[in-house]
Write an enzyme that holds these catalytic residues in place. Structure first.
Site, short mmCIF file in Angstrom:
data_model
loop_
_atom_site.label_atom_id
_atom_site.label_comp_id
_atom_site.label_asym_id
_atom_site.label_seq_id
_atom_site.Cartn_x
_atom_site.Cartn_y
_atom_site.Cartn_z
N LYS A 153 0.48 -1.64 0.04
CA LYS A 153 -0.07 0.29 0.29
C LYS A 153 0.92 1.43 -0.13
O LYS A 153 0.54 2.14 -0.67
CB LYS A 153 -0.67 -0.34 1.34
CG LYS A 153 -1.53 1.03 1.12
CD LYS A 153 -2.64 0.94 2.39
CE LYS A 153 -3.74 2.38 2.02
NZ LYS A 153 -4.66 2.54 3.45
N GLU A 167 10.79 -4.87 3.69
CA GLU A 167 11.00 -5.97 3.19
C GLU A 167 10.11 -6.65 1.70
O GLU A 167 11.02 -7.27 0.90
CB GLU A 167 10.30 -7.54 3.71
CG GLU A 167 10.45 -7.37 5.02
CD GLU A 167 9.86 -5.96 6.59
OE1 GLU A 167 9.42 -4.76 5.58
OE2 GLU A 167 10.08 -5.95 7.47
N GLY A 192 -4.89 -1.69 4.94
CA GLY A 192 -3.68 -2.61 4.59
C GLY A 192 -4.31 -3.69 5.48
O GLY A 192 -4.42 -4.65 4.52
N ARG A 193 -4.95 -4.16 6.37
CA ARG A 193 -5.30 -5.07 7.32
C ARG A 193 -6.52 -5.79 7.06
O ARG A 193 -7.32 -6.93 7.10
CB ARG A 193 -5.06 -5.28 8.39
CG ARG A 193 -5.78 -4.20 9.61
CD ARG A 193 -5.09 -3.88 10.84
NE ARG A 193 -5.18 -2.77 11.77
CZ ARG A 193 -4.42 -1.72 11.50
NH1 ARG A 193 -3.52 -1.83 10.71
NH2 ARG A 193 -4.78 -0.72 12.18
N GLU A 242 -2.39 -5.31 15.49
CA GLU A 242 -2.63 -4.36 14.91
C GLU A 242 -3.15 -3.43 14.54
O GLU A 242 -3.21 -2.26 14.89
CB GLU A 242 -1.83 -4.58 13.23
CG GLU A 242 -1.73 -3.31 13.15
CD GLU A 242 -0.46 -3.23 11.41
OE1 GLU A 242 0.35 -3.58 11.79
OE2 GLU A 242 -0.97 -3.19 10.67
N HIS A 249 -1.91 -31.83 20.81
CA HIS A 249 -0.74 -32.19 21.51
C HIS A 249 0.54 -31.61 21.21
O HIS A 249 1.83 -31.76 21.46
CB HIS A 249 -0.72 -33.05 20.03
CG HIS A 249 -1.21 -34.02 19.73
ND1 HIS A 249 -2.19 -35.41 20.77
CD2 HIS A 249 -3.11 -33.94 18.67
CE1 HIS A 249 -2.82 -36.08 20.04
NE2 HIS A 249 -3.44 -35.14 18.90
N LYS A 286 10.29 0.08 12.88
CA LYS A 286 10.70 0.79 11.32
C LYS A 286 11.81 1.21 11.46
O LYS A 286 13.03 1.18 10.86
CB LYS A 286 9.42 1.00 10.39
CG LYS A 286 8.52 0.00 10.53
CD LYS A 286 7.66 0.64 8.91
CE LYS A 286 6.23 -0.97 8.47
NZ LYS A 286 5.54 -0.13 7.89
O1 F6P Z 1 3.91 -1.83 9.04
C1 F6P Z 1 3.00 -2.44 9.84
C2 F6P Z 1 2.32 -2.49 8.41
O2 F6P Z 1 2.52 -0.93 7.78
C3 F6P Z 1 0.89 -3.05 7.90
O3 F6P Z 1 0.02 -2.04 8.77
C4 F6P Z 1 0.88 -3.34 7.20
O4 F6P Z 1 -0.03 -4.00 6.37
C5 F6P Z 1 2.37 -3.74 6.26
O5 F6P Z 1 3.22 -3.25 7.03
C6 F6P Z 1 2.65 -3.72 4.54
O6 F6P Z 1 2.11 -2.53 4.59
P1 F6P Z 1 2.57 -1.92 3.52
O7 F6P Z 1 1.40 -2.97 2.31
O8 F6P Z 1 2.45 -0.27 2.74
O9 F6P Z 1 3.74 -2.28 2.35
#
Ligand code: F6P
Length: 544
Positions: free
Chosen positions: A206, A212, A267-268, A353, A384, A510
């Site tokens: 987003k 990452e 995002g979530r 979150e 288990h 971050k």
């Molecule tokens: O670091 C948390 C976060 O911002 C989440 O809220 C989000 O879903 C995820 O990282 C990924 O963010 P993006 O879609 O901006 O890469």
């Protein structure tokens, strides 16, 4: 939006009554409650569009439920739901609308938002169609057969959960892989078995600034460049999904290959948006439509059902009862379905979150517990491993048992139901000292041995659970399920008085990571400096 309701949980009449009731319920065992009330399941269960929510194993009485519903009313929840659906800025810190319901084209959301979603959707369907027909091909002219989705958090967990849930029962048009971790091991394992000429990467972010995802995208670019050569048109192998189109273009993705995500879909909460592209590619746009329809069905229920018969509201209120009034330490979600094995991970982000917050809309620290720690995994596997703590540990938890009921269940499916019901019953009823003694005597142990061992067999019970039955795992029921939990999150955030839709906390970590990676000396504490030095030394030490 008008200054958000001035409701404060600690000043609520219903909350005061609930606090008093929590003290008396502590003295009542669930065994007695269930034994005295044969009509409990009828009273404490609710159906909606094929789903059944049974909360008869919660530590509640009709009076507690009445007070919880009173709490919802006192909080102005009906206005809150209306405000969210109307596109008011219920994300009050970031001053943003929260319109994931519009992303599933729910009619009660603003037409402008649905229009924006529908426009992107048309582009997505056209693209998916071109890939399926073989019109969109790779740089060497070969058809695209393998989709690698690069994203993390909300840009990963939803499509990943759905792909795992749907792949056992639906024909798959394209192979689908996911890489989220910046640890290269994940993406390398995918690249090692991928054919570059037939691979399409989706860069899903987003913000288009997530380290990452961008790292994995760069790795994918470099791998492609090396495999296909300098002259190859790599734009045929990359698409992006983002709210930050400028950053995606600057990264090197062609404008027409960027599918926008609106700012007002968090995002979530974004699995319903363009983030669903990998699912459309793998299973077809019609399958994704069924998923949206399931979400819409839950939206309609949430927007119209009275709170006493409203699944998300009930689930949210029970969660508030357990976390805030009974002070339970955690919430375990246990799907009795291999296909839903990743549901707990998905819900972890959604709930923790969203509602892992402690400051209210006036900027004041809240004086009550908000979201519990959520964890879980496939029920039969957990039994288990870690269920022992549920039975005899010192911590008290609440549980969600999620059971898809397939048609004509096989013996294995029957065993799944049997195990789920056994777990919820055993957690509620426990085992008394007398029962423990009787069991040991029945095994033929002598009196001394019975006396020695019996206390170790006692299970206090009284662990509350909700059981959700859904008819099979289908795109539609998955839509219902995820929308149910989303609305739960909204209701809880509303009553707790926190903003479920920002995530400022994660920014701290971050920023710290960026500063450590950049070698900056600011904010370095002695512990972190020591660890960094140890890492540097270990990195060059000889290996055994
Ligand atoms: O670091 C948390 C976060 O911002 C989440 O809220 C989000 O879903 C995820 O990282 C990924 O963010 P993006 O879609 O901006 O890469």
């Amino acid at each position: 939006m008008t200054d958000r309701h001035f409701f404060r949980l600690d000043q609520s009449r219903a909350a005061h009554a609930l606090r008093l009731r929590s003290a008396t319920i502590a003295a009542t065992g669930m065994r007695e409650a269930v034994a005295q009330d044969g009509g409990r399941v009828g009273r404490f269960s609710c159906r909606a569009d094929g789903l059944l929510l049974d909360y008869s194993k919660q530590r509640i009485t009709p009076e507690i439920m009445a007070d919880l519903l009173g709490l919802a009313d006192e909080s102005g929840l009906a206005d809150g739901i209306a405000a969210m659906l109307a596109g008011e800025a219920v994300n009050f810190t970031e001053k943003r609308a929260v319109l994931h319901c519009a992303a599933r084209l729910f009619e009660q959301t603003p037409a402008w938002a649905r229009h924006e979603i529908a426009t992107t959707r048309e582009r997505l369907v056209a693209f998916v169609d071109r890939v399926h027909r073989g019109d969109a091909r790779g740089a060497t002219g070969r058809p695209l057969r393998h989709v690698v989705h690069l994203g993390i958090g909300g840009s990963d967990l939803g499509p990943r959960l759905l792909a795992e849930a749907l792949s056992p029962s639906l024909p798959q048009r394209l192979e689908l892989s996911f890489a989220a971790n910046i640890d290269e091991t994940e993406i390398r394992a995918i690249l090692n078995r991928a054919d570059p000429a037939e691979t399409l990467f989706i860069v899903a972010s987003k913000s288009f600034s997530t380290a990452e995802t961008l790292f994995n995208a760069r790795t994918a670019f470099a791998w492609m460049r090396q495999a296909l050569g300098d002259g190859a048109d790599l734009s045929r192998h990359f698409v992006a999904i983002s709210n930050n189109v400028t950053a995606a273009e600057a990264f090197g993705i062609a404008g027409e290959a960027i599918f926008p995500m609106p700012e007002w879909v968090g995002g979530r909460f974004s699995v319903w948006s363009a983030i669903g592209l990998p699912l459309m590619l793998a299973f077809g746009a019609d399958v994704f439509d069924d998923f949206l329809a399931g979400g819409r069905s839950m939206d309609a229920h949430f927007a119209s059902a009275p709170f006493a018969a409203n699944l998300p509201v009930l689930v949210a209120l029970l969660g508030i009862w357990n976390a805030t009034f009974l002070g339970l330490d955690g919430h375990a979600v246990m799907p009795y379905s291999h296909r839903l094995r990743n549901l707990p991970s998905y819900l972890q982000q959604l709930e923790m979150e969203s509602n892992g917050k402690s400051v209210d809309h006036h900027g004041q620290l809240v004086a009550w517990q908000t979201a519990p720690i959520l964890f879980g995994g496939p029920g039969t596997v957990g039994q288990h491993a870690y269920h022992q703590l549920f039975y005899q540990g010192t911590r008290k938890l609440a549980f969600d048992f999620v059971l898809p009921i397939c048609r004509d269940p096989s013996p294995a499916s029957r065993s799944l139901f049997g195990n789920a019901l056994a777990q919820s019953a055993a957690l509620m009823l426990g085992r008394t000292l007398d029962e423990a003694r009787a069991e040991l005597q029945a095994r033929g142990l002598d009196q001394a041995e019975v006396a020695r061992l019996a206390p170790h067999l006692v299970c206090p019970g009284n662990q509350p659970s909700t059981t959700l039955l859904l008819p099979s795992v289908t795109p539609f029921t998955l839509g219902q399920l995820l929308a149910l939990y989303e609305h739960k999150v909204f209701v809880q955030g509303w009553i707790w008085g926190i903003n479920s839709f920002d995530q400022y906390g994660v920014e701290l970590g971050k920023n710290m990571a960026r500063s450590i990676e950049a070698g900056a000396d600011t904010n370095r504490d002695a512990s972190t400096v020591g660890l960094l030095e140890a890492i540097e030394a270990m990195a060059i030490a000889p290996r055994r």
